[in-house]
Every structure is written in structure tokens, then in C-alpha cells.
Design a protein around this motif. Sequence first.
Motif, PDB file in Angstrom:
ATOM      1  N   LEU A  32       0.727  -1.270  -0.251  1.00  0.00           N
ATOM      2  CA  LEU A  32       0.090  -0.043  -0.192  1.00  0.00           C
ATOM      3  C   LEU A  32       0.959   1.235   0.202  1.00  0.00           C
ATOM      4  CD1 LEU A  32      -2.898  -0.781   2.340  1.00  0.00           C
ATOM      5  CD2 LEU A  32      -3.002  -0.821  -0.074  1.00  0.00           C
ATOM      6  N   GLY A  33       1.936   0.683   0.458  1.00  0.00           N
ATOM      7  CA  GLY A  33       3.306   2.924   0.051  1.00  0.00           C
ATOM      8  C   GLY A  33       3.006   3.173   0.815  1.00  0.00           C
ATOM      9  N   VAL A  34       2.630   2.408   2.266  1.00  0.00           N
ATOM     10  CA  VAL A  34       3.496   3.288   4.071  1.00  0.00           C
ATOM     11  C   VAL A  34       4.620   2.580   4.008  1.00  0.00           C
ATOM     12  CG1 VAL A  34       2.552   2.788   5.986  1.00  0.00           C
ATOM     13  CG2 VAL A  34       0.525   2.646   4.096  1.00  0.00           C
ATOM     14  N   GLU A  35       5.746   4.067   4.030  1.00  0.00           N
ATOM     15  CA  GLU A  35       6.761   3.903   4.413  1.00  0.00           C
ATOM     16  C   GLU A  35       7.314   3.537   5.708  1.00  0.00           C
ATOM     17  OE1 GLU A  35       7.413   8.907   3.690  1.00  0.00           O
ATOM     18  OE2 GLU A  35       7.414   7.290   2.312  1.00  0.00           O
ATOM     19  N   VAL A  36       7.056   3.979   6.659  1.00  0.00           N
ATOM     20  CA  VAL A  36       7.258   3.694   8.245  1.00  0.00           C
ATOM     21  C   VAL A  36       5.822   2.942   8.774  1.00  0.00           C
ATOM     22  CG1 VAL A  36       7.787   5.525  10.431  1.00  0.00           C
ATOM     23  CG2 VAL A  36       7.536   5.881   7.708  1.00  0.00           C
ATOM     24  N   GLY A  37       6.667   1.690   9.563  1.00  0.00           N
ATOM     25  CA  GLY A  37       5.711   0.828  10.320  1.00  0.00           C
ATOM     26  C   GLY A  37       6.010   1.179  12.293  1.00  0.00           C
ATOM     27  N   VAL A  38       5.708   1.119  13.086  1.00  0.00           N
ATOM     28  CA  VAL A  38       5.814   0.666  14.252  1.00  0.00           C
ATOM     29  C   VAL A  38       5.073  -0.740  14.899  1.00  0.00           C
ATOM     30  CG1 VAL A  38       4.331   2.409  15.136  1.00  0.00           C
ATOM     31  CG2 VAL A  38       5.932   1.517  16.373  1.00  0.00           C
ATOM     32  N   ALA A  39       5.841  -1.124  15.486  1.00  0.00           N
ATOM     33  CA  ALA A  39       5.336  -2.680  16.350  1.00  0.00           C
ATOM     34  C   ALA A  39       5.506  -2.864  17.619  1.00  0.00           C
ATOM     35  CB  ALA A  39       5.056  -4.020  15.223  1.00  0.00           C
ATOM     36  N   GLU A  68      -0.051   2.706  22.046  1.00  0.00           N
ATOM     37  CA  GLU A  68      -0.262   3.306  22.733  1.00  0.00           C
ATOM     38  C   GLU A  68       1.055   4.690  23.535  1.00  0.00           C
ATOM     39  OE1 GLU A  68      -2.000  -0.461  23.860  1.00  0.00           O
ATOM     40  OE2 GLU A  68      -0.919   0.353  23.809  1.00  0.00           O
ATOM     41  N   HIS A  69       2.238   4.015  22.506  1.00  0.00           N
ATOM     42  CA  HIS A  69       2.953   5.682  22.961  1.00  0.00           C
ATOM     43  C   HIS A  69       3.729   5.306  21.762  1.00  0.00           C
ATOM     44  CE1 HIS A  69       2.384   5.039  27.347  1.00  0.00           C
ATOM     45  NE2 HIS A  69       2.247   4.107  27.199  1.00  0.00           N
ATOM     46  N   LEU A  70       3.459   5.679  20.372  1.00  0.00           N
ATOM     47  CA  LEU A  70       4.344   6.065  19.577  1.00  0.00           C
ATOM     48  C   LEU A  70       5.118   7.075  19.357  1.00  0.00           C
ATOM     49  CD1 LEU A  70       1.530   6.409  17.258  1.00  0.00           C
ATOM     50  CD2 LEU A  70       2.311   4.314  17.294  1.00  0.00           C
ATOM     51  N   PRO A  71       6.756   6.395  18.824  1.00  0.00           N
ATOM     52  CA  PRO A  71       7.987   7.282  19.175  1.00  0.00           C
ATOM     53  C   PRO A  71       8.295   8.559  18.220  1.00  0.00           C
ATOM     54  CG  PRO A  71       8.294   4.673  18.036  1.00  0.00           C
ATOM     55  CD  PRO A  71       6.498   5.153  18.395  1.00  0.00           C
ATOM     56  N   PHE A  72       7.294   8.950  17.894  1.00  0.00           N
ATOM     57  CA  PHE A  72       7.264   9.877  16.491  1.00  0.00           C
ATOM     58  C   PHE A  72       7.250  11.296  17.568  1.00  0.00           C
ATOM     59  CE2 PHE A  72       5.592   6.108  14.880  1.00  0.00           C
ATOM     60  CZ  PHE A  72       6.855   6.080  14.763  1.00  0.00           C
ATOM     61  N   GLU A  84      -2.648   8.413  20.727  1.00  0.00           N
ATOM     62  CA  GLU A  84      -1.698   9.004  19.982  1.00  0.00           C
ATOM     63  C   GLU A  84      -1.261   8.922  18.611  1.00  0.00           C
ATOM     64  OE1 GLU A  84       1.920   8.115  21.055  1.00  0.00           O
ATOM     65  OE2 GLU A  84       0.513  10.270  22.104  1.00  0.00           O
ATOM     66  N   ALA A  85      -2.417   8.442  17.797  1.00  0.00           N
ATOM     67  CA  ALA A  85      -2.401   8.299  16.095  1.00  0.00           C
ATOM     68  C   ALA A  85      -2.854   9.936  16.336  1.00  0.00           C
ATOM     69  CB  ALA A  85      -3.538   7.708  15.547  1.00  0.00           C
ATOM     70  N   ARG A  86      -3.929  10.472  16.434  1.00  0.00           N
ATOM     71  CA  ARG A  86      -4.270  11.817  16.312  1.00  0.00           C
ATOM     72  C   ARG A  86      -3.249  12.737  16.118  1.00  0.00           C
ATOM     73  NH1 ARG A  86      -7.378  15.478  18.990  1.00  0.00           N
ATOM     74  NH2 ARG A  86      -8.316  16.649  18.158  1.00  0.00           N
ATOM     75  N   ARG A  87      -2.387  12.125  17.183  1.00  0.00           N
ATOM     76  CA  ARG A  87      -1.479  13.648  18.016  1.00  0.00           C
ATOM     77  C   ARG A  87       0.167  13.509  16.415  1.00  0.00           C
ATOM     78  NH1 ARG A  87       3.884  12.644  19.073  1.00  0.00           N
ATOM     79  NH2 ARG A  87       3.781  10.195  19.988  1.00  0.00           N
TER      80      ARG A  87
END
Length: 214
Positions: A56-63, A85-89, A115-118
Motif C-alpha cells: 500500500l506504499g506506507v513507508e514507516v511502520g511501528v510495532a 499507545e506510546h508512539l515514538p514520533f 496517539e494516532a491523532r497526535r
Amino acid sequence: MPRIEPFEAHAERYDAWFERHQASYVSELLALRAFVPLSGRGLEIGVGGGRFAAPLGVEVGVAPSRTMLERARARGIEVFEGAAEHLPFADDSFDHALVVTTLCFVDSPAAMLAEARRVLRPAGTLVIGFIDRDSPLGRDYEAHREASVFYRDATFYCARDVERLLLEAGFSVRSWAQTLARPLAETANIEPARPGRGECAFVVVAAMNDKPAR
């Protein structure tokens, strides 16, 4: 605590699902494709092995699972270790975000959406794909949850739940799509996505971040 143990221990088994259920997997990709923007900086929250982010061309991932992240890295994704719940961005880092079959695994959907909204820019797009708890497949997953290595501790949601969570988090719901009208064992052909919700197992919702511009 992120539920990473099954994915660390059985990453190959989880990844093999997509090969065993190729028609279902492609059907899900097509349903998502209509809503994931083709331009801008994208993030997949709960990227797993990169099975969705890469095509889908999404270049960054977190897990949180390092083993799964290595698989995503091998598929060309820039990966980061961290919980939903604690995204490193930093704030306002992305134009769009993707969340696929991750909602059921997080400890706090509300915290994940906050966090997604932030990390999304104002008017950024959030696309969520999930198994509808009220669908036949969702009810089957729920009924056999205890016997599943991956879904033993999962919490499934219906479309109404997801809509409520999005609205409470400050998103505007824009569109719905769905696919997988038949049981997985009977899905031999790729299914076109249909609009709406309530008829199929895999549901996609696109929402807009309503936070004001700075």
C-alpha cells in the motif's frame, strides 16, 4: 503490556496465513487501497511483517515485536519498535496512518487513537481495517479465541464500537467499506470491496483528524 509473545514465537506461522489465504488477503488489500492516500508520509501502527504497509506504499511502520519488525524491514519498511499507545514520533509527523487487524490486540484502543491523532497532521487520514465482531467470522474467532495462539487475549470490536471510539478520539468518520462475505475456507476468489458495513467480515473505515492547525 503489548501482547508480543505469540508474534515473537510464531512469526513465521503468522506470516504464512497470508500465503494460505491469498484470495482473502488480496481482498483485504483492495478494500484498504481505496482509502490509503497515494501521496504524503504514511505510518502503519502495528505494522507486523509489513504485509499491508509494503503493497500500500506506507513507508514507516511501528510495532512492539522485533521479530515481526525484521520481516517488515525486509519488505522495505522503515521500522521503529514501540507500542501503539506510546508512539515514538513527534507531533504532526505523518499525513496518514494505517491500522490493520491491530485494534483487537492493543491494551487501550482509546490511547492508541489519541496517539494516532497526535502524530497525524491536522486533516490527516486514519484508515482502520478490522474483523467485525458481529460478522460470522468475527463470532467464530470470538468463540474459538481460547484455542488460538494469536487471538487468545484479543478483544474484538464491532463497527459501532469502532465508530464510537473514533468520534470520542476527535476524528470525523468519512467512509466505510467491507469485504469477505464468505467464510475463509470458502473464499477461493478475490472479492471486490463493497460500500458500507454490516454484511462482511473485514471492515475498513476512513476517518479525518479534526485537530486544529497550529
